[in-house]
Design a protein around this motif. Structure first.
Motif, PDB file in Angstrom:
ATOM      1  N   ASP A  82     -20.443  34.595   9.193  1.00  0.00           N
ATOM      2  CA  ASP A  82     -19.528  34.524  11.065  1.00  0.00           C
ATOM      3  C   ASP A  82     -19.809  34.376  12.181  1.00  0.00           C
ATOM      4  OD1 ASP A  82     -16.536  36.159   9.184  1.00  0.00           O
ATOM      5  OD2 ASP A  82     -17.973  34.545   9.307  1.00  0.00           O
ATOM      6  N   GLN A  83     -21.303  34.756  12.498  1.00  0.00           N
ATOM      7  CA  GLN A  83     -21.886  34.274  13.695  1.00  0.00           C
ATOM      8  C   GLN A  83     -22.361  33.395  13.680  1.00  0.00           C
ATOM      9  OE1 GLN A  83     -24.790  37.891  12.364  1.00  0.00           O
ATOM     10  NE2 GLN A  83     -23.922  38.216  14.462  1.00  0.00           N
ATOM     11  N   VAL A  84     -21.945  32.678  14.910  1.00  0.00           N
ATOM     12  CA  VAL A  84     -22.885  31.620  15.423  1.00  0.00           C
ATOM     13  C   VAL A  84     -23.762  31.977  16.416  1.00  0.00           C
ATOM     14  CG1 VAL A  84     -21.462  29.771  17.243  1.00  0.00           C
ATOM     15  CG2 VAL A  84     -20.335  30.811  15.321  1.00  0.00           C
ATOM     16  N   GLN A  85     -24.463  30.543  16.727  1.00  0.00           N
ATOM     17  CA  GLN A  85     -25.448  30.645  17.690  1.00  0.00           C
ATOM     18  C   GLN A  85     -25.196  29.012  18.627  1.00  0.00           C
ATOM     19  OE1 GLN A  85     -28.319  29.745  14.613  1.00  0.00           O
ATOM     20  NE2 GLN A  85     -30.200  31.269  16.171  1.00  0.00           N
ATOM     21  N   ALA A  86     -24.329  29.973  20.535  1.00  0.00           N
ATOM     22  CA  ALA A  86     -24.770  29.115  21.261  1.00  0.00           C
ATOM     23  C   ALA A  86     -26.018  28.879  22.079  1.00  0.00           C
ATOM     24  CB  ALA A  86     -23.047  29.514  21.436  1.00  0.00           C
TER      25      ALA A  86
END
Lengths: 371, 372
Positions: free
Chosen positions: B24-28
């Motif tokens: 679920d992790q997202v890189q911004a």
């Protein structure tokens, strides 16, 4: 080109083999810290089924005389599984297993700082100590020269590289991208990355981690970095001052807070801690690199956004101080503080342990207390 | 070969890592303009879930003493997310986030021209100002020489290269193709590309964008270009006159219209705007490059399809004028006009703001008006 011979091997050939199904069998790679206190070692064993928790992993042993950890005549050392992660290289269901090293007499090995760290963390677990560590590192070619630097010279001076973009600013981003994804897959709590001030220098941040997890996650993140660089044929160095002169060093700034510091009015507790730290500077300097301060002496000069190794200082938003209080924390009067002294090659178990001892266990003087 | 060491690292190895699932992790990736007013910087943080709107992205901060923006003793600066795009390098669900920079006292940083631009755009939004900017740039090897040029010399004179095809005419098309697709994926409003007059020089156009969007989309398009070039191991330069002598410079022609100009009889409003612009040439020249006109002085010579920096001129279909009215617009008596003065390294927030101030807010004189 300064990449390794291994990196030239066919990755397509390798991929064909890696796609072979492995049935129920699982590969568990046991990882430990060697006698230098900086180097990582690993070996693998086959398990008959996927371990669901660390308790499913058996103890093991290895030849400590080959890792600077024991004499040949009495060289067996024990590996005690301590933390388990998914393996981003061999992928599911295979595992990476971080281990504590124990001597033949069942005492912790000299460079096994995890053992004491865990004890100290348990003493204060009700205070819910959180850590975040900012790991800086330099990418080198196999010739030992920083990656992307002209082979017989230097790049233009520092200024454009920090958080830079472009082939003339960012050297080796592929490694950073691959490492980030590998950490996310493995379950390591990586919370960010950025290019650093010196070209070919990068940083990743691990956290927030509670207690013993900080050391576990940072060591596995370092292992993953070494493995990723190995795949690309370059080398990651945690040397705190890889290039002398007007080039930044590499640190491992450590952010710390307790539940009280994070709540309203927490700034008071932050300031109390800083006072305690101010009285124990040398003890911390000795804990903040694997050579009792000798490595950091090359880095903590008072220039290049470091404090001077001989002086303790603290300040809001001050990157030349030993301890920096972020501006937002100064404004909100709660949060955390940043200890900027630890070296890039520090042992996070030693660093986090020292912070707990001084700030929460009120220790004083040059030596840690024996509990 | 003048491509970087990084570009020789194995992309097959990298791809294996990029294929790893991230849960679920997202890189911004937060992106901002540094103290030079031209350079872009970026750093990434992990988020626990995919942000659906810009409001979900937290504020951040960075060390301004390393980006020519503050002193070491008081270096924290704030990053305020303003526009979000899909990330064509890390792909969905990861994001690129364009940010405003604020100083420690929460005032805009010196090179944060977006804040004022947004205010000005807010004052005229009922006029629906549209912009299209034509970004020219030059590809360089890591040795600083234009990509594809002989290492110790020059290609044949200009003539065959503009919109050319063939290995002897088009240098570096892969970058252009990759950049175009990356922009489309990201959601940047890229509307075209062409090879330019100087070999290794190219152009892409972004628009039509309304108001503040023009600056946001152009800055992200520039970031994407730098990242694409980094992957290929070469460098994109927005220098307005990379090679002195009989070689074209690089500009950022800016097309502009309002709802009135686009409707029947709109030519009248176009001509009114041009009259106002004629009276304020120096103010615009100062806004049209990051050095108050010094960069453009090397480019706006009156030759190579530029106007002379010291004179204002306008004309239908005239590429030697400061302002060009496209022939079709002259015929249909409505449409838009093209300001050919902005430099390739201009700040689009500064350019679009200047056009609004002079043409729609009827400002005069050398200084911008302070509004409350």
């Amino acid at each position: 080109m300064a990449t390794s011979a291994s990196a030239q091997l066919s990755k397509m050939v390798k991929q064909q083999y890696m796609e072979l199904p492995q049935g129920d069998k699982v590969q568990a790679m046991y990882i430990w810290i060697d006698g230098t206190g900086e180097g990582l070692r690993c070996k693998t064993r086959t398990l008959d089924s996927e371990p669901k928790s660390i308790d499913d992993l058996p103890e093991w042993n290895f030849d400590g005389s080959s890792t600077y950890q024991s004499e040949g005549s009495n060289s067996d050392m024990y590996l005690i599984p301590s933390a388990m992660f998914r393996d981003p290289f061999r992928k599911d269901p295979n595992k990476l297993v971080l281990c504590e090293v124990v001597k033949y007499n069942h005492k912790p090995a000299e460079t096994n700082h995890r053992h004491k760290c865990k004890k100290v963390m348990e003493m204060v677990d009700h205070q819910i100590p959180w850590f975040g560590m900012e790991q800086e590192y330099t990418i080198l070619g196999t010739d030992g020269h920083p990656f992307g630097w002209p082979s017989n010279g230097f790049p233009g001076p520092q200024g454009p590289y920090y958080c830079g973009v472009g082939a003339d600013k960012a050297y080796g981003r592929d490694i950073v991208e691959a490492h980030y994804r590998a950490c996310l897959y493995a379950g390591v709590m990586i919370c960010g990355t950025n290019a650093e001030v010196m070209p070919a220098q990068w940083e990743f941040q691990i956290g927030p981690c509670e207690g013993i997890n900080m050391g576990d996650h940072l060591w596995v993140a370092r292992f993953i970095l070494h493995r990723v660089c190995e795949d690309f044929g370059v080398v990651a160095s945690f040397d705190p001052k890889p290039i002398p002169g007007n080039w930044n060093g590499a640190g491992c700034h450590t952010n710390f807070s307790t539940k009280e510091m994070r709540e309203d009015g927490g700034l008071k507790f932050i300031e109390e801690c800083i006072e305690k730290l101010g009285k124990r500077h040398n003890y911390h300097i000795r804990a903040y690199d694997p050579k009792g301060g000798l490595d950091n002496a090359r880095r903590l000069t008072g220039h290049h956004e470091t404090s001077n190794i001989h002086e303790f200082s603290a300040g809001v938003a001050n990157r030349g101080a030993s301890i920096r209080i972020p501006r937002t924390v100064g404004q909100e009067k709660k949060g955390y503080f940043e200890d900027r002294r630890p070296s890039a090659n520090c042992d996070p178990y030693a660093v986090t342990q020292a912070l707990i001892r001084t700030c929460l266990l009120d220790e004083e003087g040059e030596e840690p207390v024996e509990y």
